[in-house]
Each structure stands twice: as C-alpha cells, then as structure tokens.
Design a protein around this motif. Structure first.
Motif, PDB file in Angstrom:
ATOM      1  N   ASP A  19       0.855  -1.189   0.000  1.00 33.48           N
ATOM      2  CA  ASP A  19       0.000   0.000   0.000  1.00 33.48           C
ATOM      3  C   ASP A  19       0.886   1.231   0.000  1.00 33.48           C
ATOM      4  N   ILE A  20       0.689   2.085  -0.990  1.00 32.70           N
ATOM      5  CA  ILE A  20       1.491   3.299  -1.107  1.00 32.70           C
ATOM      6  C   ILE A  20       0.749   4.504  -0.552  1.00 32.70           C
ATOM      7  N   ALA A  21      -0.519   4.659  -0.930  1.00 34.56           N
ATOM      8  CA  ALA A  21      -1.280   5.820  -0.462  1.00 34.56           C
ATOM      9  C   ALA A  21      -2.774   5.551  -0.545  1.00 34.56           C
ATOM     10  N   ALA A  22      -3.516   6.215   0.338  1.00 29.57           N
ATOM     11  CA  ALA A  22      -4.983   6.252   0.289  1.00 29.57           C
ATOM     12  C   ALA A  22      -5.358   7.724   0.301  1.00 29.57           C
ATOM     13  N   CYS A  28      -3.699   3.588  -3.891  1.00 29.62           N
ATOM     14  CA  CYS A  28      -2.606   3.342  -4.829  1.00 29.62           C
ATOM     15  C   CYS A  28      -1.771   2.205  -4.237  1.00 29.62           C
ATOM     16  N   ARG A  29      -1.646   1.117  -5.002  1.00 30.94           N
ATOM     17  CA  ARG A  29      -0.934  -0.059  -4.504  1.00 30.94           C
ATOM     18  C   ARG A  29       0.026  -0.578  -5.570  1.00 30.94           C
ATOM     19  N   LEU A  30       1.159  -1.062  -5.133  1.00 27.47           N
ATOM     20  CA  LEU A  30       2.115  -1.715  -6.013  1.00 27.47           C
ATOM     21  C   LEU A  30       1.943  -3.216  -5.828  1.00 27.47           C
ATOM     22  N   HIS A  31       1.748  -3.926  -6.935  1.00 24.83           N
ATOM     23  CA  HIS A  31       1.564  -5.378  -6.892  1.00 24.83           C
ATOM     24  C   HIS A  31       2.743  -6.081  -7.535  1.00 24.83           C
ATOM     25  N   TRP A  32       3.092  -7.234  -6.998  1.00 19.50           N
ATOM     26  CA  TRP A  32       4.044  -8.164  -7.600  1.00 19.50           C
ATOM     27  C   TRP A  32       3.249  -9.405  -7.943  1.00 19.50           C
ATOM     28  N   THR A  33       3.470  -9.958  -9.143  1.00 17.63           N
ATOM     29  CA  THR A  33       2.755 -11.175  -9.491  1.00 17.63           C
ATOM     30  C   THR A  33       3.494 -11.989 -10.536  1.00 17.63           C
ATOM     31  N   ILE A  91       7.188 -12.600 -14.561  1.00 19.85           N
ATOM     32  CA  ILE A  91       7.010 -11.773 -13.366  1.00 19.85           C
ATOM     33  C   ILE A  91       6.700 -10.340 -13.792  1.00 19.85           C
ATOM     34  N   ALA A  92       5.757  -9.712 -13.088  1.00 16.76           N
ATOM     35  CA  ALA A  92       5.416  -8.320 -13.386  1.00 16.76           C
ATOM     36  C   ALA A  92       5.205  -7.547 -12.090  1.00 16.76           C
ATOM     37  N   ARG A  93       5.493  -6.262 -12.176  1.00 17.20           N
ATOM     38  CA  ARG A  93       5.204  -5.325 -11.084  1.00 17.20           C
ATOM     39  C   ARG A  93       4.265  -4.279 -11.657  1.00 17.20           C
ATOM     40  N   ILE A  94       3.172  -4.046 -10.950  1.00 12.36           N
ATOM     41  CA  ILE A  94       2.086  -3.238 -11.495  1.00 12.36           C
ATOM     42  C   ILE A  94       1.614  -2.244 -10.443  1.00 12.36           C
ATOM     43  N   LEU A  95       1.453  -0.993 -10.833  1.00 12.52           N
ATOM     44  CA  LEU A  95       0.897   0.034  -9.974  1.00 12.52           C
ATOM     45  C   LEU A  95      -0.588   0.136 -10.294  1.00 12.52           C
ATOM     46  N   VAL A  96      -1.442  -0.039  -9.290  1.00 12.20           N
ATOM     47  CA  VAL A  96      -2.891   0.014  -9.488  1.00 12.20           C
ATOM     48  C   VAL A  96      -3.462   1.157  -8.651  1.00 12.20           C
ATOM     49  N   ILE A  97      -4.258   1.980  -9.312  1.00 10.84           N
ATOM     50  CA  ILE A  97      -4.952   3.086  -8.646  1.00 10.84           C
ATOM     51  C   ILE A  97      -6.435   2.836  -8.848  1.00 10.84           C
ATOM     52  N   GLU A  98      -7.173   2.701  -7.723  1.00 11.64           N
ATOM     53  CA  GLU A  98      -8.586   2.336  -7.794  1.00 11.64           C
ATOM     54  C   GLU A  98      -9.319   2.804  -6.544  1.00 11.64           C
TER      55      GLU A  98
END
Length: 103
Positions: A19-22, A28-33, A91-98
């Motif tokens: 979790d980066i910010a609310a 705003c979260r950074l995901h690893w998958t 492998i991917a790193r993804i920034l998600v804003i929702e």
C-alpha cells in the motif's frame, strides 16, 4: 515522504501488494505477481500501470473480448463495468490506482 523502488518489491504470493497511499477514497498499490488474477468487475474506474515486465490484459465489453499486451511503462484505464483479467507474462510489477474496497 516516501520513495518506492518498484523494481525491488516482491511479495510472498501472486498479487501481493504494497500500500502506497490512500487519498480521498482512492488507493494506490504496487503489486508483484507471476500468476493471472481473476475475471472481475470493479465498482469504479481503475488505472493499471505496468512498472516492470509484461501483462496481457483481456477485457469484455458488451460480450466482446479484446486483448492488449502491456509493456513496462504502459498504462491501462478500465471504465466502471469493464470486466477484465490481468495475465502477467513471467514476473510483473504493477501500480494500481482504484477506489478503496475494489476487488
């Protein structure tokens, strides 16, 4: 203040998040998958930025499916009601804003 080095972030499981910010009901979260997510609908819009790796994004709108290959630096914007699935290629790193509380 916070500096996040997205290329160094890993998680114990696919889609693990930092979790980066609310901000005003938006998170705003950074995901690893290294595995696909599931087909889902968000109850609001979603911005999906590939930080590292590649992600195949499949979207269904009005019964029609489209697919996009997203590379590092690409940004995908899902409208409310767009059913979609994210499938990393490796492998991917993804920034998600929702909206907070979204799937």
């Amino acid at each position: 203040m916070q500096v996040v080095r997205s290329g160094e972030f890993t998680a114990e499981r696919a889609w693990g998040a930092l979790d980066i910010a609310a901000m005003n009901g938006v998170r705003c979260r950074l995901h690893w998958t290294d595995a696909p997510y599931k087909w889902h609908l968000n109850d609001g819009e979603e911005v999906f930025a590939v930080m590292q790796g590649q992600v195949r994004m499949r979207v269904r709108r009005d019964g029609v499916e489209e697919a996009f290959l997203l590379n590092a630096g690409d940004i995908f914007h899902a409208q409310s009601g767009d059913e979609h699935i994210a499938e990393p290629v490796g492998i991917a790193r993804i920034l998600v804003i929702e909206k907070e509380g979204s799937v």
